[in-house]
Design a protein around this motif. Structure first.
Motif, PDB file in Angstrom:
ATOM      1  N   PHE A 182       0.820  -1.212   0.000  1.00  0.00           N
ATOM      2  CA  PHE A 182       0.000   0.000   0.000  1.00  0.00           C
ATOM      3  C   PHE A 182       0.855   1.265   0.000  1.00  0.00           C
ATOM      4  O   PHE A 182       0.479   2.283  -0.595  1.00  0.00           O
ATOM      5  CB  PHE A 182      -0.919  -0.029   1.219  1.00  0.00           C
ATOM      6  N   LEU A 183       1.996   1.227   0.664  1.00  0.00           N
ATOM      7  CA  LEU A 183       2.862   2.403   0.713  1.00  0.00           C
ATOM      8  C   LEU A 183       3.312   2.812  -0.686  1.00  0.00           C
ATOM      9  O   LEU A 183       3.390   4.003  -0.998  1.00  0.00           O
ATOM     10  CB  LEU A 183       4.079   2.125   1.601  1.00  0.00           C
ATOM     11  N   GLU A 184       3.582   1.831  -1.538  1.00  0.00           N
ATOM     12  CA  GLU A 184       4.017   2.146  -2.900  1.00  0.00           C
ATOM     13  C   GLU A 184       2.919   2.869  -3.658  1.00  0.00           C
ATOM     14  O   GLU A 184       3.185   3.755  -4.475  1.00  0.00           O
ATOM     15  CB  GLU A 184       4.409   0.854  -3.617  1.00  0.00           C
ATOM     16  N   ILE A 185       1.668   2.501  -3.387  1.00  0.00           N
ATOM     17  CA  ILE A 185       0.538   3.181  -4.014  1.00  0.00           C
ATOM     18  C   ILE A 185       0.459   4.628  -3.528  1.00  0.00           C
ATOM     19  O   ILE A 185       0.265   5.559  -4.307  1.00  0.00           O
ATOM     20  CB  ILE A 185      -0.774   2.441  -3.706  1.00  0.00           C
ATOM     21  N   LEU A 186       0.629   4.827  -2.210  1.00  0.00           N
ATOM     22  CA  LEU A 186       0.584   6.174  -1.646  1.00  0.00           C
ATOM     23  C   LEU A 186       1.685   7.057  -2.213  1.00  0.00           C
ATOM     24  O   LEU A 186       1.470   8.240  -2.469  1.00  0.00           O
ATOM     25  CB  LEU A 186       0.712   6.110  -0.118  1.00  0.00           C
ATOM     26  N   LEU A 187       2.862   6.496  -2.409  1.00  0.00           N
ATOM     27  CA  LEU A 187       3.988   7.280  -2.917  1.00  0.00           C
ATOM     28  C   LEU A 187       3.723   7.781  -4.335  1.00  0.00           C
ATOM     29  O   LEU A 187       4.319   8.767  -4.771  1.00  0.00           O
ATOM     30  CB  LEU A 187       5.280   6.449  -2.885  1.00  0.00           C
ATOM     31  N   GLY A 188       2.832   7.099  -5.036  1.00  0.00           N
ATOM     32  CA  GLY A 188       2.515   7.516  -6.393  1.00  0.00           C
ATOM     33  C   GLY A 188       1.423   8.572  -6.472  1.00  0.00           C
ATOM     34  O   GLY A 188       1.075   9.027  -7.565  1.00  0.00           O
TER      35      GLY A 188
END
Length: 398
Positions: A182-188
């Motif tokens: 989920f963090l990778e999604i937020l970073l985008g």
């Protein structure tokens, strides 16, 4: 579209404690690009993304035995902290991509336990009190998440810089990263500040950890007191295991075969009432029967009054999972609401069910357990066990 939050003249202690960007305070969708964030974090059941490696292989009997007390005795002692460790390992993997072996996981779990103890404490900031300790723990959790974000960005920059001339390679890396956690999604999502991203992470950890671990403990407690339910669970899971190769992981098809397991989970949710009420706010005047709820008023639906209503559920004060064999799911929308309802329904409900079902699959095939008679669940205000739910593991298959 900017984030719309509840208007408060003075921030409440809990808003300071939880953070003003937590989804609990949101009155509308937070930002464009994250409208479907719950489904990005907890994919629909027909997608195998929900079966992360941590979930596919829940704790083995040796992992469980390694966390028992009195290891030299034939009777092992197992405390409910096991359930907290397991559920936290799953959600921290989904959200932050951390494995149980990484030192950061243990540190975040320790701070998170301190944070949860302060969540239901009197909100008075005096050094040494649960509330003060929880505020400090949240600061440490935020710092840990920000450090992970910093390292993730640095590593991503290194990967992209090393592949500047490989357009296809960059596209493949980006595709893999988007589905990693989920963090990778937020970073985008460029429209979110760093503090908002940290709050979203905390929100996901909060929603996917505490209630799931309590549900798991409640299921184990109730099944221990129902030999017939335990026996039927054992038969169901032995049948599933008998159709698989040795060491083969569970999958979605196996999960769909766990019919009685779902009955047990439903009954634990109804009878245990892990979440007894939810917080809501009327955004406009609402007429309900002969009542008018003015805009701005807070509403607290008490879910347990429905779950324990004898006019809705026969013998409501008994743990009876077989009631769900005749009670059709499509008729229980207003009679069974353990995960809330409507647009604010818990996005992690299916993940919680999968975690408990897979844990039971391994537990009932390898262990027999009992609970102390005086170790009963109590509401304080959330569900806790008087003695921490100490389990006596008096028989297991090696």
């Amino acid at each position: 579209m900017k984030t719309s939050f509840l208007n408060v003249a003075i921030q409440s202690p809990f808003m300071v404690f939880l953070g003003r960007y937590l989804c609990l305070w949101l009155s509308v969708t937070p930002t464009r690009g994250l409208e479907m964030w719950p489904f990005l974090l907890f994919p629909p059941p027909n997608l195998n993304l929900i079966f992360s490696p941590t979930l596919k292989k829940p704790p083995s009997r040796f992992w469980i035995l390694g966390r028992t007390r009195n290891k030299s005795s034939s009777v092992k002692k197992l405390e409910s902290l096991l359930f907290s460790q397991f559920t936290f390992n799953v959600i921290v993997k989904q959200v932050l991509g951390l494995t149980p072996e990484e030192p950061q996981t243990a540190r975040i779990l320790e701070d998170f336990l301190t944070f949860m103890r302060g969540l239901i404490s009197f909100p008075l900031y005096i050094p040494g009190t649960p509330y003060a300790n929880a505020v400090k723990a949240r600061i440490r959790i935020s710092a840990s998440v920000k450090q992970i974000i910093k390292e993730r960005r640095r590593n991503n920059n290194i990967i992209y810089n090393n592949n500047d001339d490989d357009i296809c390679g960059n596209m493949n890396i980006n595709s893999q990263k988007k589905g990693s956690d989920f963090l990778e999604i937020l970073l985008g999502v460029d429209t979110l500040s760093e503090d908002e991203k940290v709050s979203f992470v905390l929100d996901a950890l909060l929603g996917g950890y505490e209630t799931t671990s309590i549900l798991m403990a409640m299921v184990v407690h109730f099944v221990a007191k129902s030999p017939s339910a335990l026996e039927q669970l054992k038969v169901e899971h032995e049948c599933i295991r008998g159709k698989k190769k040795k060491g083969e992981s569970l999958n979605w098809e196996d999960y769909k075969m766990m019919g009685f397991t779902q009955n047990v989970i439903n009954e634990a949710l109804r009878y245990g009432n892990i979440v007894k009420f939810v917080h809501r706010k009327a955004l406009k005047d609402i007429k309900f029967k002969d009542y008018l709820i003015p805009a701005g008023w807070k509403v607290l639906p008490i879910l347990s009054t429905v779950h324990l209503d004898p006019s809705i559920h026969s013998r409501p004060l008994e743990f009876h999972p077989w009631r769900w064999e005749t009670q059709r799911q499509d008729q229980t929308g207003k009679k069974f609401t353990p995960f809330g309802g409507g647009s604010r329904c818990c996005p992690g409900s299916e993940l919680a069910r999968v975690e408990v079902a897979f844990f039971l699959h391994h537990l009932v095939q390898n262990f027999r357990w009992s609970v102390e008679d005086d170790d009963q669940p109590i509401a304080y205000p959330y569900v806790e066990f008087q003695r921490g739910l100490v389990l006596n593991l008096d028989h297991f298959a090696l």
